[in-house]
Motif scaffolding. Structure first.
Motif, mmCIF file in Angstrom:
data_model
loop_
_atom_site.group_PDB
_atom_site.id
_atom_site.type_symbol
_atom_site.label_atom_id
_atom_site.label_comp_id
_atom_site.label_asym_id
_atom_site.label_seq_id
_atom_site.Cartn_x
_atom_site.Cartn_y
_atom_site.Cartn_z
ATOM 1 N N GLN A 145 0.816 -1.212 0.000
ATOM 2 C CA GLN A 145 0.000 0.000 0.000
ATOM 3 C C GLN A 145 0.847 1.258 0.000
ATOM 4 O O GLN A 145 0.547 2.231 -0.695
ATOM 5 C CB GLN A 145 -0.949 -0.008 1.203
ATOM 6 N N PHE A 146 1.922 1.247 0.774
ATOM 7 C CA PHE A 146 2.783 2.431 0.824
ATOM 8 C C PHE A 146 3.718 2.494 -0.385
ATOM 9 O O PHE A 146 4.124 3.580 -0.797
ATOM 10 C CB PHE A 146 3.583 2.453 2.129
ATOM 11 N N PHE A 147 4.053 1.343 -0.944
ATOM 12 C CA PHE A 147 4.872 1.317 -2.156
ATOM 13 C C PHE A 147 4.135 2.010 -3.294
ATOM 14 O O PHE A 147 4.742 2.740 -4.081
ATOM 15 C CB PHE A 147 5.195 -0.128 -2.543
ATOM 16 N N ILE A 148 2.823 1.789 -3.372
ATOM 17 C CA ILE A 148 2.018 2.382 -4.445
ATOM 18 C C ILE A 148 2.175 3.903 -4.454
ATOM 19 O O ILE A 148 2.531 4.500 -5.473
ATOM 20 C CB ILE A 148 0.529 2.013 -4.281
ATOM 21 N N GLN A 149 1.897 4.531 -3.311
ATOM 22 C CA GLN A 149 1.959 5.987 -3.269
ATOM 23 C C GLN A 149 3.396 6.491 -3.401
ATOM 24 O O GLN A 149 3.662 7.484 -4.079
ATOM 25 C CB GLN A 149 1.344 6.516 -1.978
ATOM 26 N N GLY A 150 4.332 5.798 -2.766
ATOM 27 C CA GLY A 150 5.717 6.231 -2.836
ATOM 28 C C GLY A 150 6.290 6.203 -4.227
ATOM 29 O O GLY A 150 7.221 6.947 -4.550
ATOM 30 N N SER A 151 5.741 5.356 -5.095
ATOM 31 C CA SER A 151 6.277 5.204 -6.448
ATOM 32 C C SER A 151 6.052 6.438 -7.310
ATOM 33 O O SER A 151 6.869 6.755 -8.183
ATOM 34 C CB SER A 151 5.670 3.974 -7.121
ATOM 35 N N TRP A 152 4.944 7.161 -7.085
ATOM 36 C CA TRP A 152 4.638 8.296 -7.968
ATOM 37 C C TRP A 152 4.490 9.628 -7.236
ATOM 38 O O TRP A 152 4.738 10.695 -7.815
ATOM 39 C CB TRP A 152 3.341 8.029 -8.746
ATOM 40 N N TYR A 153 4.099 9.611 -5.970
ATOM 41 C CA TYR A 153 3.750 10.838 -5.258
ATOM 42 C C TYR A 153 4.945 11.780 -5.123
ATOM 43 O O TYR A 153 4.826 12.992 -5.323
ATOM 44 C CB TYR A 153 3.198 10.476 -3.876
ATOM 45 N N VAL A 154 6.092 11.230 -4.792
ATOM 46 C CA VAL A 154 7.281 12.051 -4.556
ATOM 47 C C VAL A 154 7.766 12.717 -5.843
ATOM 48 O O VAL A 154 8.177 13.873 -5.845
ATOM 49 C CB VAL A 154 8.404 11.198 -3.936
ATOM 50 N N THR A 155 7.729 11.982 -6.940
ATOM 51 C CA THR A 155 8.312 12.484 -8.192
ATOM 52 C C THR A 155 7.309 13.179 -9.105
ATOM 53 O O THR A 155 7.689 13.685 -10.156
ATOM 54 C CB THR A 155 8.956 11.311 -8.974
ATOM 55 N N ILE A 159 4.465 1.998 -12.785
ATOM 56 C CA ILE A 159 4.907 1.079 -11.729
ATOM 57 C C ILE A 159 3.866 1.037 -10.618
ATOM 58 O O ILE A 159 3.516 -0.036 -10.106
ATOM 59 C CB ILE A 159 6.281 1.513 -11.181
ATOM 60 N N GLY A 160 3.361 2.210 -10.238
ATOM 61 C CA GLY A 160 2.320 2.276 -9.211
ATOM 62 C C GLY A 160 1.083 1.503 -9.623
ATOM 63 O O GLY A 160 0.448 0.828 -8.799
ATOM 64 N N ALA A 161 0.735 1.584 -10.910
ATOM 65 C CA ALA A 161 -0.441 0.860 -11.406
ATOM 66 C C ALA A 161 -0.244 -0.648 -11.276
ATOM 67 O O ALA A 161 -1.162 -1.378 -10.883
ATOM 68 C CB ALA A 161 -0.707 1.234 -12.865
ATOM 69 N N GLY A 162 0.952 -1.119 -11.608
ATOM 70 C CA GLY A 162 1.232 -2.547 -11.514
ATOM 71 C C GLY A 162 1.158 -3.053 -10.086
ATOM 72 O O GLY A 162 0.552 -4.105 -9.811
ATOM 73 N N ILE A 163 1.744 -2.310 -9.148
ATOM 74 C CA ILE A 163 1.716 -2.724 -7.741
ATOM 75 C C ILE A 163 0.305 -2.601 -7.180
ATOM 76 O O ILE A 163 -0.125 -3.406 -6.351
ATOM 77 C CB ILE A 163 2.699 -1.880 -6.911
ATOM 78 N N SER A 164 -0.445 -1.590 -7.634
ATOM 79 C CA SER A 164 -1.820 -1.417 -7.182
ATOM 80 C C SER A 164 -2.683 -2.596 -7.608
ATOM 81 O O SER A 164 -3.525 -3.091 -6.840
ATOM 82 C CB SER A 164 -2.400 -0.111 -7.736
ATOM 83 N N LEU A 165 -2.487 -3.072 -8.839
ATOM 84 C CA LEU A 165 -3.225 -4.243 -9.315
ATOM 85 C C LEU A 165 -2.858 -5.471 -8.482
ATOM 86 O O LEU A 165 -3.737 -6.242 -8.057
ATOM 87 C CB LEU A 165 -2.906 -4.490 -10.788
ATOM 88 N N LEU A 166 -1.563 -5.645 -8.223
ATOM 89 C CA LEU A 166 -1.100 -6.758 -7.400
ATOM 90 C C LEU A 166 -1.681 -6.682 -5.989
ATOM 91 O O LEU A 166 -2.153 -7.691 -5.436
ATOM 92 C CB LEU A 166 0.431 -6.748 -7.340
ATOM 93 N N ALA A 167 -1.681 -5.468 -5.412
ATOM 94 C CA ALA A 167 -2.214 -5.277 -4.061
ATOM 95 C C ALA A 167 -3.708 -5.560 -4.016
ATOM 96 O O ALA A 167 -4.221 -6.071 -3.014
ATOM 97 C CB ALA A 167 -1.936 -3.850 -3.587
ATOM 98 N N GLY A 168 -4.414 -5.218 -5.090
ATOM 99 C CA GLY A 168 -5.849 -5.469 -5.143
ATOM 100 C C GLY A 168 -6.170 -6.953 -5.140
ATOM 101 O O GLY A 168 -7.048 -7.413 -4.401
ATOM 102 N N VAL A 169 -5.444 -7.705 -5.952
ATOM 103 C CA VAL A 169 -5.648 -9.158 -5.987
ATOM 104 C C VAL A 169 -5.243 -9.772 -4.654
ATOM 105 O O VAL A 169 -5.926 -10.657 -4.122
ATOM 106 C CB VAL A 169 -4.833 -9.781 -7.142
ATOM 107 N N TYR A 170 -4.133 -9.289 -4.090
ATOM 108 C CA TYR A 170 -3.641 -9.808 -2.811
ATOM 109 C C TYR A 170 -4.648 -9.554 -1.691
ATOM 110 O O TYR A 170 -4.804 -10.383 -0.783
ATOM 111 C CB TYR A 170 -2.299 -9.149 -2.474
ATOM 112 N N ALA A 171 -5.340 -8.410 -1.734
ATOM 113 C CA ALA A 171 -6.307 -8.076 -0.678
ATOM 114 C C ALA A 171 -7.410 -9.121 -0.556
ATOM 115 O O ALA A 171 -7.970 -9.328 0.527
ATOM 116 C CB ALA A 171 -6.915 -6.698 -0.937
#
Length: 404
Positions: free
Chosen positions: A13-23, A159-171
């Motif tokens: 969950q934090f990887f998702i936001q960290g991937s795009w929010y900072v940059t 990258i955030g989209a890919g991890i978000s999809l993974l996190a959604g399935v994992y949830a």
């Protein structure tokens, strides 16, 4: 096993936001050439979503669906929106899509907490260790983005989209909890948490609420423009450099309980606000002298400030609130900080950056001196107006020591 699954949930969950929010500020400013105001408005979407998200979590996750299924839906739909953002180059379309995504993402932070609380036997002892993996996720995302050297591009959103999809399935693999069925009628006032406003009759609570919102105005300068600033200063690994703040946050999450016993509420909050002043002051000196050493030295301060300001504030609110209002009171402080404060901050920061920008570049000295001055005024006001008025009891000390 359950602790491992919860830790992975936090990491994703934090990887998702960290991937795009900072940059994002660097991408919008350098590649899409958005104005300072437009960049500020883009970052304001998180604040707007923070105002709306408690309603989503309270009304939907608590009463209609299992939290893990709501988390899965929000992450999967969010992945689609993040992917869409990589294809958009105009602000008129970028802003509403980002706002819709933020409304999807912000509730996930509360959902991950509630899922953790529901599946841990001793939250006081175990939750902080689970939450640390969120910081690790943010750190890893920053290191990855810097290693790939993709900060000015749309790739972090991908990258955030890919991890978000993974996190959604994992949830969907997380423990299912049936929604609570209640026969008592819940009014709009209770649903929105307005009952917590009665706590503002207490002067110390009101002062904390007001200054929590105010200090988040200069904080918005950091969130929106630090990456763009240090990239402008020639630091190529800007995202990795900014992750020093999360490294410091991990350290101070462990140190905080011990220091809090001495500093208490006012001391913790004052020290955090003072550290923000030092941080903006060194940013100003770094811009003036063009010495990156000032910047590297001060980036870890953000982790200290974040931990001591927000954790101390949340503990104060919890101790001041009766049991029946604790959840609403925490929602109120989140509304003031992540909502009102950061929303105003992003608008002000964007306008300040535009004022001190020319075709030749940004006047970073003047830009960073602005939040430095604001934080100084807010610190002085808080010192004079805030009275702690909370008993120093052994029970609180015990609870804090148990978070390690």
């Amino acid at each position: 096993m359950i602790k491992t699954k919860l830790s992975a949930m936090m990491f994703f969950q934090f990887f998702i936001q960290g991937s795009w929010y900072v940059t994002m500020g660097t991408y919008l400013g350098r590649t899409l050439e958005f104005t300072g105001v437009q960049i500020g408005l883009a970052y304001s979407t998180a604040a707007i979503a923070a105002i709306i998200s408690p309603i989503i979590v309270g009304m939907i996750a608590d009463r209609f669906f299992s939290p893990n299924r709501v988390l899965a839906f929000l992450n999967i739909f969010g992945a689609i929106l993040l992917f869409a953002l990589t294809k958009i180059e105009t602000f008129s379309l970028f802003f509403p899509v980002l706002l819709l995504y933020s409304i999807c993402f912000m509730p996930t932070m509360s959902l991950t907490n509630s899922i953790s609380f529901a599946n841990l036997k001793d939250t006081a002892k175990e939750f902080s260790k689970i939450r640390l993996f969120g910081s690790f996720g943010w750190i890893c995302s920053g290191l990855l983005i810097s290693a790939l050297k993709i900060e000015p591009y749309s790739t972090p959103f991908l990258i955030g989209a890919g991890i978000s999809l993974l996190a959604g399935v994992y949830a969907l693999t997380l423990p299912h909890k049936a929604p609570v069925c209640t026969v008592e009628k819940v009014g709009v006032r209770q649903l929105l948490g307005f009952d917590a406003f009665k706590l503002t009759k207490d002067r110390s609570f009101l002062v904390l609420l007001i200054f929590s919102a105010l200090i988040c105005i200069p904080l918005a300068f950091y969130d929106s423009f630090t990456n763009l600033f240090i990239t402008d200063m020639g630091i190529s690994n800007a995202a990795a450099a900014m992750s020093l703040g999360q490294v410091a946050e991990v350290i101070f999450l462990f140190v905080f309980p011990f220091l809090f016993i001495k500093l208490r509420y006012k001391g913790s909050i004052v020290s955090a606000m003072a550290a923000w002043i030092v941080m903006y002051g060194l940013f100003t000196l770094g811009a003036q002298s063009e010495q990156n050493g000032f910047i590297y030295a001060v980036l870890p301060f953000h982790g200290f400030c974040y931990t001591f300001f927000f954790v101390a504030g949340q503990l104060f609110v919890d101790e001041k609130s009766p049991t029946s209002l604790r959840n609403s009171a925490q929602g109120l402080i989140a509304f003031a900080t992540y909502g009102v404060g950061k929303y105003l901050g992003t608008l002000i920061a964007g306008n300040v950056v535009d004022i001190y920008s020319t075709e030749s570049g940004y006047n970073w000295v003047s830009i960073w001196f602005t939040p430095f001055l604001m934080a100084t005024v807010f610190l002085l006001g808080f010192i004079f107006l805030f009275k702690e008025n909370v008993k120093k009891n052994r029970e609180v000390k015990f609870a804090l020591s148990e978070t390690i």
